[in-house]
Design a protein around this motif. Structure first.
Motif, mmCIF file in Angstrom:
data_model
loop_
_atom_site.group_PDB
_atom_site.id
_atom_site.type_symbol
_atom_site.label_atom_id
_atom_site.label_comp_id
_atom_site.label_asym_id
_atom_site.label_seq_id
_atom_site.Cartn_x
_atom_site.Cartn_y
_atom_site.Cartn_z
ATOM 1 N N ARG A 89 2.127 7.860 -5.321
ATOM 2 C CA ARG A 89 1.830 6.886 -4.272
ATOM 3 C C ARG A 89 1.797 7.614 -2.943
ATOM 4 N N LEU A 90 0.633 7.619 -2.323
ATOM 5 C CA LEU A 90 0.477 8.206 -1.010
ATOM 6 C C LEU A 90 0.736 7.151 0.053
ATOM 7 N N SER A 91 1.332 7.592 1.149
ATOM 8 C CA SER A 91 1.546 6.739 2.300
ATOM 9 C C SER A 91 0.938 7.386 3.533
ATOM 10 N N CYS A 92 0.541 6.565 4.472
ATOM 11 C CA CYS A 92 -0.004 7.048 5.735
ATOM 12 C C CYS A 92 0.604 6.206 6.843
ATOM 13 N N ALA A 93 1.478 6.818 7.621
ATOM 14 C CA ALA A 93 2.132 6.122 8.718
ATOM 15 C C ALA A 93 1.301 6.276 9.981
ATOM 16 N N ALA A 94 1.040 5.173 10.640
ATOM 17 C CA ALA A 94 0.218 5.172 11.842
ATOM 18 C C ALA A 94 1.054 4.830 13.062
ATOM 19 N N SER A 95 0.825 5.563 14.125
ATOM 20 C CA SER A 95 1.487 5.252 15.389
ATOM 21 C C SER A 95 0.644 4.245 16.147
ATOM 22 N N GLY A 96 1.228 3.666 17.178
ATOM 23 C CA GLY A 96 0.469 2.759 18.019
ATOM 24 C C GLY A 96 0.572 1.316 17.558
ATOM 25 N N ARG A 97 0.200 0.422 18.450
ATOM 26 C CA ARG A 97 0.346 -1.005 18.177
ATOM 27 C C ARG A 97 -0.956 -1.668 17.759
ATOM 28 N N THR A 98 -2.022 -0.855 17.622
ATOM 29 C CA THR A 98 -3.319 -1.448 17.321
ATOM 30 C C THR A 98 -3.773 -1.163 15.908
ATOM 31 N N PHE A 99 -2.862 -0.778 15.027
ATOM 32 C CA PHE A 99 -3.210 -0.453 13.643
ATOM 33 C C PHE A 99 -3.977 -1.584 12.992
ATOM 34 N N LYS A 147 -12.042 3.622 -9.707
ATOM 35 C CA LYS A 147 -11.922 2.189 -9.952
ATOM 36 C C LYS A 147 -11.054 1.927 -11.175
ATOM 37 N N GLY A 148 -10.127 1.006 -11.029
ATOM 38 C CA GLY A 148 -9.231 0.675 -12.129
ATOM 39 C C GLY A 148 -8.014 1.571 -12.220
ATOM 40 N N ARG A 149 -8.004 2.664 -11.467
ATOM 41 C CA ARG A 149 -6.868 3.601 -11.489
ATOM 42 C C ARG A 149 -6.134 3.655 -10.153
ATOM 43 N N PHE A 150 -6.876 3.555 -9.060
ATOM 44 C CA PHE A 150 -6.299 3.648 -7.725
ATOM 45 C C PHE A 150 -6.311 2.280 -7.062
ATOM 46 N N THR A 151 -5.299 2.039 -6.209
ATOM 47 C CA THR A 151 -5.240 0.807 -5.440
ATOM 48 C C THR A 151 -4.878 1.134 -4.000
ATOM 49 N N ILE A 152 -5.730 0.686 -3.083
ATOM 50 C CA ILE A 152 -5.461 0.865 -1.667
ATOM 51 C C ILE A 152 -4.856 -0.430 -1.131
ATOM 52 N N SER A 153 -3.881 -0.278 -0.240
ATOM 53 C CA SER A 153 -3.268 -1.444 0.381
ATOM 54 C C SER A 153 -2.740 -1.041 1.750
ATOM 55 N N ARG A 154 -2.402 -2.042 2.533
ATOM 56 C CA ARG A 154 -1.860 -1.767 3.859
ATOM 57 C C ARG A 154 -0.816 -2.808 4.202
ATOM 58 N N ASP A 155 0.155 -2.381 4.985
ATOM 59 C CA ASP A 155 1.175 -3.276 5.514
ATOM 60 C C ASP A 155 1.067 -3.188 7.031
ATOM 61 N N ASN A 156 0.385 -4.131 7.625
ATOM 62 C CA ASN A 156 0.148 -4.062 9.071
ATOM 63 C C ASN A 156 1.433 -4.246 9.866
ATOM 64 N N ALA A 157 2.416 -4.904 9.304
ATOM 65 C CA ALA A 157 3.698 -5.051 9.999
ATOM 66 C C ALA A 157 4.433 -3.713 10.080
ATOM 67 N N LYS A 158 4.175 -2.846 9.110
ATOM 68 C CA LYS A 158 4.816 -1.527 9.092
ATOM 69 C C LYS A 158 3.884 -0.410 9.536
ATOM 70 N N ASN A 159 2.664 -0.768 9.943
ATOM 71 C CA ASN A 159 1.686 0.243 10.369
ATOM 72 C C ASN A 159 1.515 1.326 9.302
ATOM 73 N N THR A 160 1.397 0.922 8.063
ATOM 74 C CA THR A 160 1.340 1.887 6.970
ATOM 75 C C THR A 160 0.224 1.551 5.991
ATOM 76 N N LEU A 161 -0.449 2.600 5.578
ATOM 77 C CA LEU A 161 -1.516 2.527 4.577
ATOM 78 C C LEU A 161 -1.006 3.192 3.311
ATOM 79 N N TYR A 162 -1.395 2.653 2.157
ATOM 80 C CA TYR A 162 -0.935 3.199 0.882
ATOM 81 C C TYR A 162 -2.113 3.476 -0.052
ATOM 82 N N LEU A 163 -1.876 4.402 -0.964
ATOM 83 C CA LEU A 163 -2.813 4.611 -2.068
ATOM 84 C C LEU A 163 -1.984 4.825 -3.326
#
Length: 124
Positions: free
Chosen positions: A19-29, A65-81
């Motif tokens: 599971r990859l994570s991507c933390a974003a700075s800033g308030r406009t994510f 397709k069918g193996r990877f899932t992308i998602s985001r948590d805008n409250a945590k400014n984080t993107l996942y794979l």
């Protein structure tokens, strides 16, 4: 402006998961469409998955397709794979990227913000 920092890469056997994570700075994510790209040695950077700013629309490259899932948590400014059933051909440096638009695009040139990348290696 947004700064992106990926984490979660590593070495895994074929069939395994990461599971990859991507933390974003800033308030406009929340205003940015985001994508995960990858680049293998000697190959061009390619999009793996993308997600719209609110998360309602997603895109996946055919091979994941069918193996990877992308998602985001805008409250945590984080993107996942979430990557399941990994294959040796998934080996690459994975980058998260953001663009100042609510709409996903597959073109790397339209993403203004990039992380430093995280290595994913899948052994056979």
């Amino acid at each position: 402006q947004v700064q992106l920092v990926e984490s979660g890469g590593g070495l895994v056997q074929a069939g395994g998961s990461l599971r990859l994570s991507c933390a974003a700075s800033g308030r406009t994510f929340i205003n940015y469409a985001m994508g995960w790209f990858r680049q293998a040695p000697g190959k061009e950077r390619e999009i793996v998955a993308g997600i719209s700013s609110i998360g309602g629309r997603t895109y996946y490259e055919d091979s994941v397709k069918g193996r990877f899932t992308i998602s985001r948590d805008n409250a945590k400014n984080t993107l996942y794979l979430q990557m399941n059933s990994l294959k040796p051909e998934d080996t690459a440096v994975y980058y998260c990227a953001g663009r100042t638009s609510t709409v996903v695009t597959t073109s790397a040139g339209l993403y203004a913000y990039w992380g430093q990348g995280t290595q994913v290696t899948v052994s056979s």
